[in-house]
Design an enzyme around this catalytic site. Sequence first.
Site, PDB file in Angstrom:
ATOM      1  N   LYS A 116       0.818  -1.220   0.000  1.00 33.73           N
ATOM      2  CA  LYS A 116       0.000   0.000   0.000  1.00 33.73           C
ATOM      3  C   LYS A 116       0.844   1.258   0.000  1.00 33.73           C
ATOM      4  O   LYS A 116       0.437   2.276  -0.542  1.00 33.73           O
ATOM      5  CB  LYS A 116      -0.923   0.028   1.231  1.00 33.73           C
ATOM      6  CG  LYS A 116      -2.211  -0.737   1.004  1.00 33.73           C
ATOM      7  CD  LYS A 116      -3.267  -0.372   2.029  1.00 33.73           C
ATOM      8  CE  LYS A 116      -4.577  -1.072   1.705  1.00 33.73           C
ATOM      9  NZ  LYS A 116      -5.497  -1.126   2.811  1.00 33.73           N
ATOM     10  N   LYS A 198      -4.436  -7.280  -7.959  1.00 28.46           N
ATOM     11  CA  LYS A 198      -5.643  -7.640  -7.209  1.00 28.46           C
ATOM     12  C   LYS A 198      -6.787  -6.676  -7.536  1.00 28.46           C
ATOM     13  O   LYS A 198      -6.546  -5.478  -7.674  1.00 28.46           O
ATOM     14  CB  LYS A 198      -5.282  -7.505  -5.721  1.00 28.46           C
ATOM     15  CG  LYS A 198      -6.027  -8.372  -4.777  1.00 28.46           C
ATOM     16  CD  LYS A 198      -5.507  -8.150  -3.366  1.00 28.46           C
ATOM     17  CE  LYS A 198      -5.762  -6.743  -2.878  1.00 28.46           C
ATOM     18  NZ  LYS A 198      -5.506  -6.498  -1.474  1.00 28.46           N
ATOM     19  N   LYS A 201     -10.983  -2.115  -3.957  1.00 29.85           N
ATOM     20  CA  LYS A 201     -11.951  -1.020  -3.916  1.00 29.85           C
ATOM     21  C   LYS A 201     -11.273   0.340  -3.891  1.00 29.85           C
ATOM     22  O   LYS A 201     -11.920   1.358  -4.068  1.00 29.85           O
ATOM     23  CB  LYS A 201     -12.961  -1.199  -2.766  1.00 29.85           C
ATOM     24  CG  LYS A 201     -12.413  -1.363  -1.364  1.00 29.85           C
ATOM     25  CD  LYS A 201     -13.563  -1.469  -0.356  1.00 29.85           C
ATOM     26  CE  LYS A 201     -13.424  -2.561   0.660  1.00 29.85           C
ATOM     27  NZ  LYS A 201     -12.459  -2.309   1.726  1.00 29.85           N
TER      28      LYS A 201
HETATM   29  P1  TYM Z   1     -10.955  -5.153   3.173  1.00 32.74           P
HETATM   30  O1  TYM Z   1     -11.972  -4.140   3.562  1.00 32.74           O
HETATM   31  O2  TYM Z   1      -9.784  -4.703   2.376  1.00 32.74           O
HETATM   32  O3  TYM Z   1     -11.627  -6.325   2.359  1.00 32.74           O
HETATM   33  C1  TYM Z   1     -12.797  -6.964   2.823  1.00 32.74           C
HETATM   34  C2  TYM Z   1     -12.765  -8.442   2.509  1.00 32.74           C
HETATM   35  O4  TYM Z   1     -12.669  -8.651   1.085  1.00 32.74           O
HETATM   36  C3  TYM Z   1     -11.586  -9.516   0.805  1.00 32.74           C
HETATM   37  N1  TYM Z   1     -10.983  -9.123  -0.481  1.00 32.74           N
HETATM   38  C4  TYM Z   1     -10.804  -9.944  -1.510  1.00 32.74           C
HETATM   39  N2  TYM Z   1     -11.117 -11.245  -1.690  1.00 32.74           N
HETATM   40  C5  TYM Z   1     -10.816 -11.796  -2.885  1.00 32.74           C
HETATM   41  N3  TYM Z   1     -10.200 -11.114  -3.888  1.00 32.74           N
HETATM   42  C6  TYM Z   1      -9.859  -9.810  -3.741  1.00 32.74           C
HETATM   43  N4  TYM Z   1      -9.273  -9.146  -4.727  1.00 32.74           N
HETATM   44  C7  TYM Z   1     -10.183  -9.168  -2.513  1.00 32.74           C
HETATM   45  N5  TYM Z   1      -9.999  -7.908  -2.045  1.00 32.74           N
HETATM   46  C8  TYM Z   1     -10.495  -7.908  -0.799  1.00 32.74           C
HETATM   47  C9  TYM Z   1     -10.605  -9.302   1.941  1.00 32.74           C
HETATM   48  O5  TYM Z   1      -9.709 -10.381   2.076  1.00 32.74           O
HETATM   49  C10 TYM Z   1     -11.535  -9.154   3.113  1.00 32.74           C
HETATM   50  O6  TYM Z   1     -11.909 -10.413   3.606  1.00 32.74           O
HETATM   51  N6  TYM Z   1      -8.381  -5.679   7.377  1.00 32.74           N
HETATM   52  C11 TYM Z   1      -9.558  -6.076   6.693  1.00 32.74           C
HETATM   53  C12 TYM Z   1     -10.835  -5.768   7.460  1.00 32.74           C
HETATM   54  C13 TYM Z   1     -10.842  -6.269   8.867  1.00 32.74           C
HETATM   55  C14 TYM Z   1     -11.112  -7.590   9.289  1.00 32.74           C
HETATM   56  C15 TYM Z   1     -11.061  -7.562  10.707  1.00 32.74           C
HETATM   57  C16 TYM Z   1     -11.395  -8.779   8.593  1.00 32.74           C
HETATM   58  C17 TYM Z   1     -10.638  -5.503   9.973  1.00 32.74           C
HETATM   59  N7  TYM Z   1     -10.791  -6.293  11.104  1.00 32.74           N
HETATM   60  C18 TYM Z   1     -11.282  -8.722  11.457  1.00 32.74           C
HETATM   61  C19 TYM Z   1     -11.610  -9.937   9.359  1.00 32.74           C
HETATM   62  C20 TYM Z   1     -11.547  -9.899  10.776  1.00 32.74           C
HETATM   63  C21 TYM Z   1      -9.634  -5.350   5.371  1.00 32.74           C
HETATM   64  O7  TYM Z   1      -9.066  -4.298   5.221  1.00 32.74           O
HETATM   65  O8  TYM Z   1     -10.452  -5.933   4.459  1.00 32.74           O
END
Ligand code: TYM
Length: 330
Positions: A116, A198, A201
């Site tokens: 990032k 990847k 968003k």
């Molecule tokens: P975030 O908000 O970036 O993404 C949310 C979820 O989407 C999944 N994801 C993907 N899966 C498949 N292909 C992709 N290209 C892709 N991009 C995103 C992510 O793996 C995620 O599951 N840190 C986390 C949020 C978080 C969290 C937690 C998750 C905060 N506390 C506790 C689980 C448990 C995050 O930034 O996800």
Amino acid sequence: MEKDEKIVFSGIQPSGKLNIANYIGALSQWPNLQDEDKCIFCVVDYHAITVKKNPKELRKRVIETAKIYLAAGIDSEKSIIFKQSDVSAHTELAWILNCIGARISDLNKMTQFKDKTGENKESASVGLYDYPVLMAADILLYGTEVVPVGEDQIQHVELARDIAKRVNNTYGDIFTIPKAVVKKDGARIMSLLDPSKKMSKSDENENNAIALLDKPEVGRKKIMKAVTDSNTGIYFNLEDKPAISNLLNIYAGLGNREVKRLVKDHKDSGYGEFKNALADVVENFLITFQEKYNSYSDENVLEILEKGKERAEKIAQERLNKLKNAIGII
Ligand code: TYM
């Protein structure tokens, strides 16, 4: 709690427009778990401020994200849906874990931070660097065993495991050791225009991703514009066929079919025909998803979050107090 019931926790940042990768990788796993297990789904707004956010937009995205959880099939009676900043135990535990659980050497290994920030590490916020510790706090507060996420979060869940073991070694049996669960097909969905990247968003080019709230015909167009591989044939091979393999994963994730089956069905299709079939699936998926999304009002969602806050707070506070007691704070 039932005897074999597991505790499941996951969350999504209300940053940017949630897309089909978030759905396929994470969200689509959640509804299946809520009949058997105790599920807790959080809108992680404190994670979202690790990079600069417009306050008005952030407020709007929190409600939008919770509505997306509901549209994906989360039942607010069976599962807890809440907002991270509503339960102060999360930030409180994150601070304690910063002191007694996490090490600088752990955070230096986090690939997402490196990806990032790139060349701009020095100007990144401390929060962005420390974000996996807040995520560990989210997970560990609830005695979580199962964390359904996409592949990019596995390293963070492993850090939560390491932190939990370290704290337990010193202070006794405080935390449950969690485990990441990812999908067989679709744990890593790639950009539509560049399958080496990847789907994200936070991507500036909107054609790389299909947002869950994109107009269905826009979703269709994005599929038709997606890059394909230079050689012909529809089969799954990440090295030889990165673009088609990605489209197969999207097809499987939104069409509820196995990649193996899709390859069989499309073995004689050209790229145009295959994309058309996938575009139909995407368009129909978006129509159904958005119908459900639009059936909730903002007021509905605010009420659900308020109820969720009360339920989550009770569980979280108990474990936080146990740890505070163990370390001599209370
Ligand atoms: P975030 O908000 O970036 O993404 C949310 C979820 O989407 C999944 N994801 C993907 N899966 C498949 N292909 C992709 N290209 C892709 N991009 C995103 C992510 O793996 C995620 O599951 N840190 C986390 C949020 C978080 C969290 C937690 C998750 C905060 N506390 C506790 C689980 C448990 C995050 O930034 O996800």
